[in-house]
Design an enzyme around this catalytic site. Structure first.
Site, PDB file in Angstrom:
ATOM      1  N   ASP A  38       0.865  -1.186   0.000  1.00  0.00           N
ATOM      2  CA  ASP A  38       0.000   0.000   0.000  1.00  0.00           C
ATOM      3  C   ASP A  38       0.898   1.231   0.000  1.00  0.00           C
ATOM      4  OD1 ASP A  38      -3.268   0.168   0.877  1.00  0.00           O
ATOM      5  OD2 ASP A  38      -2.123   2.046   0.898  1.00  0.00           O
ATOM      6  N   ASP A  59       3.856   3.054  -3.980  1.00  0.00           N
ATOM      7  CA  ASP A  59       2.824   3.672  -4.815  1.00  0.00           C
ATOM      8  C   ASP A  59       2.810   2.898  -6.131  1.00  0.00           C
ATOM      9  OD1 ASP A  59       1.347   5.178  -6.625  1.00  0.00           O
ATOM     10  OD2 ASP A  59       1.982   7.087  -5.768  1.00  0.00           O
ATOM     11  N   TYR A 151     -13.138   6.959 -13.645  1.00  0.00           N
ATOM     12  CA  TYR A 151     -13.003   5.715 -12.862  1.00  0.00           C
ATOM     13  C   TYR A 151     -13.467   4.518 -13.694  1.00  0.00           C
ATOM     14  CZ  TYR A 151     -13.945   2.418  -8.977  1.00  0.00           C
ATOM     15  OH  TYR A 151     -13.983   1.328  -8.139  1.00  0.00           O
ATOM     16  N   THR A 185     -16.560   0.606   2.586  1.00  0.00           N
ATOM     17  CA  THR A 185     -15.130   0.752   2.902  1.00  0.00           C
ATOM     18  C   THR A 185     -14.838   2.248   2.996  1.00  0.00           C
ATOM     19  OG1 THR A 185     -14.452   0.962   0.600  1.00  0.00           O
ATOM     20  CG2 THR A 185     -14.544  -1.280   1.467  1.00  0.00           C
TER      21      THR A 185
HETATM   22  N1  LIG Z   1     -15.799  -0.048  -2.151  1.00  0.00           N
HETATM   23  C1  LIG Z   1     -16.518  -0.248  -3.245  1.00  0.00           C
HETATM   24  O1  LIG Z   1     -17.746  -0.026  -3.260  1.00  0.00           O
HETATM   25  C2  LIG Z   1     -15.878  -0.732  -4.506  1.00  0.00           C
HETATM   26  C3  LIG Z   1     -16.712  -1.080  -5.575  1.00  0.00           C
HETATM   27  C4  LIG Z   1     -16.151  -1.540  -6.759  1.00  0.00           C
HETATM   28  C5  LIG Z   1     -14.781  -1.659  -6.855  1.00  0.00           C
HETATM   29  N2  LIG Z   1     -13.982  -1.314  -5.817  1.00  0.00           N
HETATM   30  C6  LIG Z   1     -12.533  -1.461  -6.004  1.00  0.00           C
HETATM   31  O2  LIG Z   1     -12.025  -2.289  -4.978  1.00  0.00           O
HETATM   32  C7  LIG Z   1     -10.669  -1.929  -4.716  1.00  0.00           C
HETATM   33  C8  LIG Z   1     -10.514  -1.698  -3.232  1.00  0.00           C
HETATM   34  O3  LIG Z   1     -11.349  -0.607  -2.870  1.00  0.00           O
HETATM   35  P1  LIG Z   1     -11.765  -0.305  -1.358  1.00  0.00           P
HETATM   36  O4  LIG Z   1     -13.181  -0.022  -1.353  1.00  0.00           O
HETATM   37  O5  LIG Z   1     -11.198  -1.339  -0.459  1.00  0.00           O
HETATM   38  O6  LIG Z   1     -10.998   1.086  -1.176  1.00  0.00           O
HETATM   39  P2  LIG Z   1     -10.177   1.669   0.056  1.00  0.00           P
HETATM   40  O7  LIG Z   1     -10.030   3.119  -0.231  1.00  0.00           O
HETATM   41  O8  LIG Z   1     -10.792   1.251   1.343  1.00  0.00           O
HETATM   42  O9  LIG Z   1      -8.773   0.950  -0.076  1.00  0.00           O
HETATM   43  C9  LIG Z   1      -7.950   1.181  -1.194  1.00  0.00           C
HETATM   44  C10 LIG Z   1      -6.505   1.045  -0.769  1.00  0.00           C
HETATM   45  O10 LIG Z   1      -5.702   1.248  -1.923  1.00  0.00           O
HETATM   46  C11 LIG Z   1      -4.598   2.050  -1.550  1.00  0.00           C
HETATM   47  N3  LIG Z   1      -4.083   2.765  -2.718  1.00  0.00           N
HETATM   48  C12 LIG Z   1      -4.709   3.726  -3.429  1.00  0.00           C
HETATM   49  N4  LIG Z   1      -3.903   4.188  -4.383  1.00  0.00           N
HETATM   50  C13 LIG Z   1      -2.734   3.492  -4.267  1.00  0.00           C
HETATM   51  C14 LIG Z   1      -1.509   3.536  -4.961  1.00  0.00           C
HETATM   52  N5  LIG Z   1      -1.294   4.400  -5.953  1.00  0.00           N
HETATM   53  N6  LIG Z   1      -0.527   2.685  -4.576  1.00  0.00           N
HETATM   54  C15 LIG Z   1      -0.727   1.818  -3.563  1.00  0.00           C
HETATM   55  N7  LIG Z   1      -1.854   1.753  -2.848  1.00  0.00           N
HETATM   56  C16 LIG Z   1      -2.847   2.584  -3.211  1.00  0.00           C
HETATM   57  C17 LIG Z   1      -5.152   3.003  -0.511  1.00  0.00           C
HETATM   58  O11 LIG Z   1      -4.121   3.581   0.287  1.00  0.00           O
HETATM   59  C18 LIG Z   1      -6.077   2.094   0.272  1.00  0.00           C
HETATM   60  O12 LIG Z   1      -5.417   1.462   1.346  1.00  0.00           O
HETATM   61  C19 LIG Z   1     -10.389  -0.695  -5.564  1.00  0.00           C
HETATM   62  O13 LIG Z   1      -9.707  -1.075  -6.726  1.00  0.00           O
HETATM   63  C20 LIG Z   1     -11.770  -0.177  -5.889  1.00  0.00           C
HETATM   64  O14 LIG Z   1     -11.777   0.573  -7.072  1.00  0.00           O
HETATM   65  C21 LIG Z   1     -14.493  -0.858  -4.642  1.00  0.00           C
END
Ligand SMILES: NC(=O)c1ccc[n+]([C@@H]2O[C@H](COP(=O)([O-])OP(=O)(O)OC[C@H]3O[C@@H](n4cnc5c(N)ncnc54)[C@H](O)[C@@H]3O)[C@@H](O)[C@H]2O)c1
Length: 245
Positions: A38, A59, A151, A185
């Protein structure tokens, strides 16, 4: 069937929070060693260490950082035979509102980041002889909506990248994608704080509720293990039944 991941060595991005963290914990609980990646050091520090876990700050949108993190993960785990690309950012706004920098950020994190992870771990994954990649896309990749073009276009790109890799890297590496619906989340926290939006999103699927990160983690674990041995190039939608509504 409960997947048996004993002895597997899996890298999970976005593992400091939400779906990535839930997946990392699930994979460890099923016997895998996991490198949690992360960019958020504080989030990684806050994760309780379990045996078989390594933490790497990186990153994923920066090639040099990914190259370094891939090497660190290989040495921490003693090889890599699985990758879960869960890191992502929700970039919202209309065509008028979004700057080119915001567009570039969405593409770099949500699409190119996964490409970089695959690129720098490909040799290790091939060496393993049996390996899996799971890319976390979104239902946004499957249906249009206002204000999420940056997105959703990036996630749609990730879906096609997954399918191309499923063809290109077979038979050694299976590549599949998961499309979550609305999951509670940090990413959706602000959005869901509005009661009207929360009600609309929770009611917009056949199960009539929001999803939990653990429910996505279970599917990621299935796709990362031998129970899914004939699943390749698939898009698994985990949204309570909303994409046709
Ligand atoms: N939560 C939802 O409703 C949802 C729905 C569809 C898809 N998603 C996808 O699921 C995945 C996880 O989402 P989530 O809801 O757990 O989000 P979240 O924000 O809770 O967690 C995302 C994590 O990714 C890390 N991150 C972001 N950019 C980064 C980078 N450049 N390098 C390294 N780490 C990075 C953040 O620090 C964070 O810890 C994502 O790809 C998101 O697009 C989420």
């Amino acid at each position: 069937m409960v997947p048996d991941l004993e002895g597997r060595k899996i890298v999970v991005t976005g593992a400091g929070n939400g779906i990535g963290l839930a997946a990392a914990r699930r994979l460890v609980a099923l016997g895998a060693s996991v490198a949690l990646i992360d960019r958020d050091r504080a989030a990684l520090d806050a994760v309780a260490v379990a045996p078989g876990m390594a933490k790497i700050v990186c990153d994923i949108s920066v090639a040099e950082e990914v190259e370094r993190a891939a090497k660190e993960a290989e040495s921490a785990l003693g090889g890599v035979d699985g990758l879960v690309n869960a890191a992502g950012v929700l970039v919202q706004g209309s065509l008028d509102e979004l700057s080119l920098d915001q567009w570039a950020r969405s593409l770099k994190v949500n699409l190119l980041g996964a490409v970089l992870m695959c690129k720098f771990l490909a040799e290790s994954l091939k060496r393993a002889g049996f390996a899996t990649i799971v890319n976390v896309a979104s239902v946004g990749a499957l249906r249009p909506a206002k204000g999420v073009s940056a997105y959703s276009a990036a996630k749609a790109g990730l879906l096609m990248f997954s399918k191309c890799m499923a063809v290109e890297l077979a038979p050694t590496i299976r590549v599949n994608a998961v499309c979550p619906g609305t999951i509670e989340t940090a990413m959706t926290h602000g959005l869901l704080a509005d009661p009207a939006i929360r009600e609309r999103l929770a009611g917009g699927n056949a199960l009539g509720r929001l999803g939990a990160a653990d429910e996505i983690a279970d599917v990621i674990a299935y796709l990362s293990g031998p129970a899914s041995s004939y699943v390749n190039g698939a898009t698994v939608v985990v949204d309570g039944g909303s994409t046709w509504l």
